[in-house]
Design an enzyme around this catalytic site. Structure first.
Site, PDB file in Angstrom:
ATOM      1  N   ASP A  32     115.676 -65.849  65.150  1.00 54.12           N
ATOM      2  CA  ASP A  32     114.608 -66.605  64.512  1.00 54.12           C
ATOM      3  C   ASP A  32     115.150 -67.878  63.861  1.00 54.12           C
ATOM      4  OD1 ASP A  32     112.074 -67.186  63.624  1.00 54.12           O
ATOM      5  OD2 ASP A  32     112.145 -65.840  61.901  1.00 54.12           O
ATOM      6  N   ASN A  34     114.934 -71.315  65.448  1.00 47.82           N
ATOM      7  CA  ASN A  34     115.221 -72.477  66.294  1.00 47.82           C
ATOM      8  C   ASN A  34     114.275 -73.644  66.016  1.00 47.82           C
ATOM      9  OD1 ASN A  34     117.298 -71.115  67.627  1.00 47.82           O
ATOM     10  ND2 ASN A  34     115.954 -70.358  69.230  1.00 47.82           N
ATOM     11  N   ARG A  36     112.406 -74.162  63.286  1.00 46.77           N
ATOM     12  CA  ARG A  36     112.601 -74.647  61.925  1.00 46.77           C
ATOM     13  C   ARG A  36     113.846 -75.543  61.850  1.00 46.77           C
ATOM     14  NH1 ARG A  36     112.648 -69.861  57.864  1.00 46.77           N
ATOM     15  NH2 ARG A  36     111.563 -69.007  59.681  1.00 46.77           N
ATOM     16  N   HIS A  50     116.158 -75.129  70.556  1.00 51.30           N
ATOM     17  CA  HIS A  50     116.349 -73.911  71.355  1.00 51.30           C
ATOM     18  C   HIS A  50     117.666 -73.967  72.126  1.00 51.30           C
ATOM     19  CE1 HIS A  50     112.523 -72.056  70.492  1.00 51.30           C
ATOM     20  NE2 HIS A  50     111.873 -73.155  70.819  1.00 51.30           N
ATOM     21  N   THR A  79     105.465 -62.092  74.035  1.00 49.90           N
ATOM     22  CA  THR A  79     104.201 -62.412  74.705  1.00 49.90           C
ATOM     23  C   THR A  79     103.387 -63.387  73.860  1.00 49.90           C
ATOM     24  OG1 THR A  79     103.222 -60.413  73.745  1.00 49.90           O
ATOM     25  CG2 THR A  79     104.067 -60.242  75.995  1.00 49.90           C
ATOM     26  N   ASN A  81     104.541 -65.790  72.167  1.00 43.02           N
ATOM     27  CA  ASN A  81     105.104 -67.144  72.283  1.00 43.02           C
ATOM     28  C   ASN A  81     104.409 -67.977  73.358  1.00 43.02           C
ATOM     29  OD1 ASN A  81     108.511 -66.048  71.565  1.00 43.02           O
ATOM     30  ND2 ASN A  81     106.900 -66.743  70.189  1.00 43.02           N
ATOM     31  N   ARG A  84     102.244 -70.848  72.076  1.00 45.22           N
ATOM     32  CA  ARG A  84     102.814 -72.076  71.522  1.00 45.22           C
ATOM     33  C   ARG A  84     102.366 -73.283  72.343  1.00 45.22           C
ATOM     34  NH1 ARG A  84     109.085 -70.461  69.933  1.00 45.22           N
ATOM     35  NH2 ARG A  84     108.542 -69.009  68.249  1.00 45.22           N
ATOM     36  N   SER A 211     108.655 -57.910  63.960  1.00 44.74           N
ATOM     37  CA  SER A 211     107.810 -58.725  64.841  1.00 44.74           C
ATOM     38  C   SER A 211     107.634 -58.103  66.225  1.00 44.74           C
ATOM     39  CB  SER A 211     108.389 -60.149  64.968  1.00 44.74           C
ATOM     40  OG  SER A 211     108.391 -60.800  63.723  1.00 44.74           O
TER      41      SER A 211
END
Length: 254
Positions: A32, A34, A36, A50, A79, A81, A84, A211
């Site tokens: 978790d 990338n 930010r 990323h 899933t 994601n 986005r 998550s």
């Protein structure tokens, strides 16, 4: 005295006190931070964040091999994601294709006999990604020394639902009696069939939740949360997680 030198000394100090006989066999990673990280850098494109995350994952694999950890499972794309921005999703898919194709001839993967496997709803992925995954898996399928799992198009609840569907179908087909359904049957129908449950799950970026990651498999996993964003994860952070694991008295039950 430079900060880097101080961290090197700290890495050595932690490493010398780790016990090889108490090393976790399977470490799972929730990578978790990338996005930010990209925002904090200012004008950095989110895909570049990323890419830095991929570099971190390679370093973690190196550290794991040095420590004798046999299995690494990384949560790369859920899933959810897919919701986005389209540009980011398309960029991630291209990044997956690029890096799975790299695995085919990756010297570290082959020198250390690492088998690569992808778990998740692969039918949700573009053809180009599925083809690259197939190439990477085929190129490493004969290795059994170490295992590197990548969860893509993954959701723990959906995994359990799909497992139930398979079991129900087996009952309908007369292959399985209802009375024979147990934990082993469920586990054998998960995406991670045949994989040992993770001993330790590490999540970066300061968030303290799973998550939807490995919900069934994490029943007795030790959890470790660290503040570092994934692209910024240092070896000392990883070693601290292993040290924390070794200092705990593992209990199975209440």
């Amino acid at each position: 005295m430079s900060e880097n030198f101080i961290y090197k000394i700290y890495e050595w100090y932690i490493s010398r006190n780790l016990k090889k006989e108490n090393m976790p066999k399977h470490v799972a990673l929730i990578m978790d931070g990338n996005r930010r990280y990209s925002r904090i850098q200012g004008n950095m494109d989110v895909i570049k964040g990323h890419e830095f995350g991929v570099d971190t994952l390679e370093r973690v694999l190196d550290w794991s091999i040095d420590l004798g950890i046999e299995i690494i499972t990384a949560y790369a794309f859920s899933t959810e994601n897919f919701n986005r921005p389209q540009k980011e999703v398309e960029g991630l898919m291209k990044l997956f294709v690029k890096n799975f194709k790299r695995i085919v001839n990756h010297s570290k993967i082959h020198n250390n006999e690492v088998r690569v496997k992808v778990v998740g709803k692969l039918d949700l992925l573009p053809d180009s990604v599925r083809e690259a995954i197939e190439e990477a898996e085929k190129a490493t399928e004969h290795y059994d020394k170490r295992l590197f799992n990548i969860a893509i198009g993954y959701d723990g609840r959906l995994e359990i639902v799909d497992s139930i569907k398979k079991i129900v179908q087996d009952v309908k087909d007369g292959k399985l009696d209802v009375e024979d359904i147990n934990e082993d049957v469920v586990s054998k129908n998960l995406y991670t069939e045949g994989l040992d449950d993770p001993n330790l799950i590490i999540r970066t970026s300061g968030e303290e939740r799973l998550s939807g990651f490995l919900l069934w498999q994490s029943s007795y996993s030790e959890l470790y949360f660290c503040e570092s964003l994934w692209p910024e994860l240092r070896k000392v952070d990883f070693l601290r997680a292993i040290r924390s694991y070794q200092q705990r008295e593992r209990r199975f039950g209440v």
